[in-house]
Design a protein around this motif. Structure first.
Motif, mmCIF file in Angstrom:
data_model
loop_
_atom_site.group_PDB
_atom_site.id
_atom_site.type_symbol
_atom_site.label_atom_id
_atom_site.label_comp_id
_atom_site.label_asym_id
_atom_site.label_seq_id
_atom_site.Cartn_x
_atom_site.Cartn_y
_atom_site.Cartn_z
ATOM 1 N N ARG A 171 0.837 -1.192 0.000
ATOM 2 C CA ARG A 171 0.000 0.000 0.000
ATOM 3 C C ARG A 171 0.876 1.247 0.000
ATOM 4 O O ARG A 171 2.060 1.183 0.291
ATOM 5 C CB ARG A 171 -0.908 -0.009 1.239
ATOM 6 N N ARG A 186 -3.671 0.922 -3.930
ATOM 7 C CA ARG A 186 -4.752 1.103 -2.976
ATOM 8 C C ARG A 186 -6.076 0.853 -3.661
ATOM 9 O O ARG A 186 -6.201 0.920 -4.875
ATOM 10 C CB ARG A 186 -4.718 2.507 -2.379
ATOM 11 N N ARG A 187 -7.073 0.590 -2.872
ATOM 12 C CA ARG A 187 -8.399 0.287 -3.405
ATOM 13 C C ARG A 187 -9.364 1.312 -2.799
ATOM 14 O O ARG A 187 -9.920 1.122 -1.733
ATOM 15 C CB ARG A 187 -8.800 -1.140 -3.028
ATOM 16 N N GLN A 247 -6.464 -4.644 2.023
ATOM 17 C CA GLN A 247 -5.649 -4.483 0.824
ATOM 18 C C GLN A 247 -4.354 -5.272 0.917
ATOM 19 O O GLN A 247 -3.886 -5.820 -0.089
ATOM 20 C CB GLN A 247 -5.348 -3.000 0.594
ATOM 21 N N ARG A 281 -5.328 -8.671 -0.133
ATOM 22 C CA ARG A 281 -5.549 -8.761 -1.584
ATOM 23 C C ARG A 281 -4.224 -8.845 -2.330
ATOM 24 O O ARG A 281 -4.066 -9.639 -3.269
ATOM 25 C CB ARG A 281 -6.338 -7.551 -2.075
#
Length: 471
Positions: free
Chosen positions: A188, A239-240, A279, A282
């Protein structure tokens, strides 16, 4: 468009035509949220797919329509950015709704782009395919495929069409051979990737600031430590969050994933002061799916108390349970503590991931695992696992031959993978099982009888008939 060898495919279309369902079907995951409500997908979703044995990065996009609010405007902007990144675009339409004006507008826009296009017509179950095809041809996009994404109908054909339509430049682009370990730093924003790169190099090669997202493009560097050569890639933070792919950041995620795909070992940098986030999980999942070596790095460790450190390590075990095979290294990139342990872990993972496993040793490990815990029974009996051999690297593939191998449950396959990891010290190495049923060498072959055997069969049949009449 991709320049690092891994092609990018974007799925676009109106809302609720089945883009997320198709994305999940091609990636064989459930990463994209699927619902019967239009407009569920708002941000871009990236995933790795194997299309006809060819790896690609797939992008699921929000629906294109007349935006009635800020969310709709952002969704359309995200979709157009995804198309800009793509090497090939799949236009998905709904066979049940037919071709509507919005489909024609999207198709007209796509035809103005200098990109390969594929038209996939979804939801064809129960419809006259000739009529569907005739209407779909009015959009003027070729080639086309008739599919039912929810039932996986036509997806193999679509995969072949997509694979064949990708530009050769994206398929054949190969980087020059890199001497040493190709290492990618991902994570991240603001987890300390650039600081770690600078610490590796002993100079400020990458700009490191407290502001998240300082790094935009991957930074490549070469360094030698303790006689081991490294080719490092510092990637932009992934990042999401809605709006995180705007402007010059729009290529960050795709370039980071491409860098990860080309690496031998990936270091996932996590901020231990923030704990393990969704994240982080993920990104770890992306590395495992790509079959790359994985090292988990907990940065800013010096800023935690003893109780906080225990809590973070527990979180790693719980939230990254699928990556328990990866070594965990605690460090402070800013002060350099733990750098030696990280380097040692990377070297070990790369060495084990690059080792060809001998067939006799694999077979012995397989038999020992089966003797300790035999496969569970099923219809027609339990699976028989006879021998194993190596099938490739990155991921380390173990090919197991036997009978009724398809009956092996997922839990038992996981048990075998863990058994191979223990037997060969495959710490941080992605392991994949390939199960094959042994062929019957006499299948399809007809036994030709000699004249003497034919005469004997004739006498036996005559004797049998006489006995039946007497009875």
């Amino acid at each position: 468009m991709s320049t690092d060898g891994l092609p990018v495919v974007a799925i676009v279309g109106r809302p609720n035509v089945g883009k997320s369902t198709l994305f999940n079907g091609l990636t064989r995951t459930r990463n994209a949220l699927v619902a019967d409500l239009p407009g569920v997908t708002r941000d871009r979703i990236y995933g790795r797919a194997e299309l006809q044995a060819r790896p690609v990065l797939l992008i699921d996009t929000g629906g294109l329509e007349a935006a009635g609010d800020d969310v709709g405007t952002g969704r359309e902007r995200q979709t157009r950015l995804a198309v800009a990144e793509a090497d090939l675009v799949v236009l998905l339409t709904d066979a049940r709704a037919g071709v509507v004006p919005a489909d024609a507008e999207i198709a007209a826009w796509l035809r103005t782009l200098d990109k390969p296009l594929v038209h996939a017509v979804n939801k064809i179950d129960g419809l006259d395919e000739d009529a569907v095809l005739a209407e779909s041809l009015t959009l003027g996009i070729h080639p086309y495929c008739l599919i039912s994404a929810s039932h996986r109908r036509g997806l193999d054909h679509l995969s072949g069409v997509i694979s064949g339509g990708l530009p050769k430049a994206a398929e054949e682009a190969e980087a020059a051979p890199v001497e040493g370990i190709h290492l990618a730093l991902i994570g991240r924003p603001n987890t300390g990737k650039s600081t770690l790169l600078n610490r590796f190099l002993g100079e400020e090669r990458a700009l490191a600031t407290p502001v998240a997202g300082t790094t935009r493009d991957p930074i490549h560097a070469r360094v030698e430590r303790d006689g081991q050569k490294f080719h490092l890639v510092d990637t932009a933070g992934m990042r999401r969050r809605p709006g995180s792919h705007e402007g010059i950041e729009r290529f960050s995620t795709i370039k980071a994933m491409q860098a990860m795909e080309r690496a031998g070992v990936v270091v996932l940098m996590m901020d231990s002061t923030e704990g393990i986030t969704d994240q982080d999980a993920r990104l770890a999942g992306h590395v495992v799916e790509a079959g790359r070596g994985l090292v988990l790095a907990l940065n800013k460790w010096d800023g935690l108390g003893e109780s906080q450190r225990k809590t973070v390590l527990i979180e790693v075990g719980e939230r990254l349970q699928f990556a328990r095979h990866a070594p965990v290294v605690t460090l402070s990139a800013l002060h350099g503590s733990g750098l030696g342990e990280l380097t040692g872990a990377v070297v070990h993972v790369h060495r084990r991931a690059s080792t060809d496993l001998p067939t006799p040793a694999l077979t012995r490990a397989l038999r020992a695992a089966v003797e300790a815990h035999p496969p569970p029974g099923g219809k027609g009996g339990s699976a028989k696992l006879r021998y194993a051999h190596a099938g490739g690297l990155f991921p380390t593939r173990v090919v197991i031959h036997g009978n009724r191998t398809a009956q092996l449950p997922t839990q038992y396959r996981r048990y075998l993978i863990n058994a191979f990891r223990r037997a060969f010290d495959l710490t941080g190495v992605a392991v994949e099982l390939v199960l094959k049923d042994s062929d019957n060498p006499y299948a399809g072959r007809r036994n030709t009888l000699t004249p003497r055997q034919l005469q004997k069969r004739k006498r036996l049949r005559s004797f049998t008939r006489k006995n039946r009449r007497r009875g």
